[in-house]
Enzyme design. Structure first.
Site, PDB file in Angstrom:
ATOM      1  CG  HIS A 167      -0.357  -0.042   2.545  1.00  0.00           C
ATOM      2  ND1 HIS A 167       0.437   0.975   3.056  1.00  0.00           N
ATOM      3  CD2 HIS A 167      -0.433  -0.982   3.525  1.00  0.00           C
ATOM      4  CE1 HIS A 167       0.801   0.664   4.286  1.00  0.00           C
ATOM      5  NE2 HIS A 167       0.298  -0.526   4.595  1.00  0.00           N
ATOM      6  CB  CYS A 197       1.423  -3.571   5.051  1.00  0.00           C
ATOM      7  SG  CYS A 197      -0.201  -4.115   5.636  1.00  0.00           S
TER       8      CYS A 197
END
Length: 164
Positions: free
Chosen positions: A122, A139
């Site tokens: 992301h 992430c």
């Protein structure tokens, strides 16, 4: 004095500037694999063995080692797949990674903990700038303008290999 036409023209310019979409198109070679090198903080988009793009990345706030369970702050290691796309991500745009797999679930269960999930590639969504080298909950983060390119280039089902 500003007349009505100037105001309307200014408003039209502002509206068009806002149309600068984060959704880009891509018509180059297919991305057949994503390779993440955690130790070098690099992510490569590949077409077979040819590197198409390389990005500097941020990882989980505890970057050393494989993810073992939910909340450990680590980024998983191993072979996964891009399994979903989120155009409404809190982090600008995001691509879901198929963590956890059966082995990840079994490893976490052996520790008496849940494996977790929601691991993504992301952006930073602006407000996450300056948080330091590794700041995610597990992430893989890139700059917002980079996730726009990655989002256009990578399809669901693409292999992602995350190396230590």
């Amino acid at each position: 004095m500003i007349d009505r036409r100037s105001v309307l023209a200014g408003a039209a310019c502002c509206a068009l500037a806002g149309c600068g979409s984060r959704f880009k198109s891509y018509d180059g070679p297919e991305v057949t694999r994503i390779l993440v090198q955690k130790d070098g903080r690099r992510m490569h988009l590949l077409h077979h063995d040819q590197v198409l793009k390389t990005y500097r990345i941020a990882l989980g706030y505890a970057p050393l080692g494989d993810k073992r369970h939910e909340g450990d702050g680590r980024t998983p290691e191993g072979r996964y797949y891009i399994d979903r796309r989120n155009p409404n991500s809190e982090f600008h745009l995001s691509l879901g990674i198929s963590y956890p797999n059966r082995a990840d679930i079994a490893e976490a269960a052996a520790l008496g903990k849940p494996a977790g999930g929601d691991i993504f590639i992301h952006g930073r969504a602006g407000r996450h700038r300056g948080k330091g080298r590794d700041w995610t909950a597990g992430c893989i983060a890139v700059k917002d303008r980079e996730i726009e390119d990655i989002y256009a280039m990578v399809r669901e089902g693409t292999v992602i290999d995350i190396l230590p």
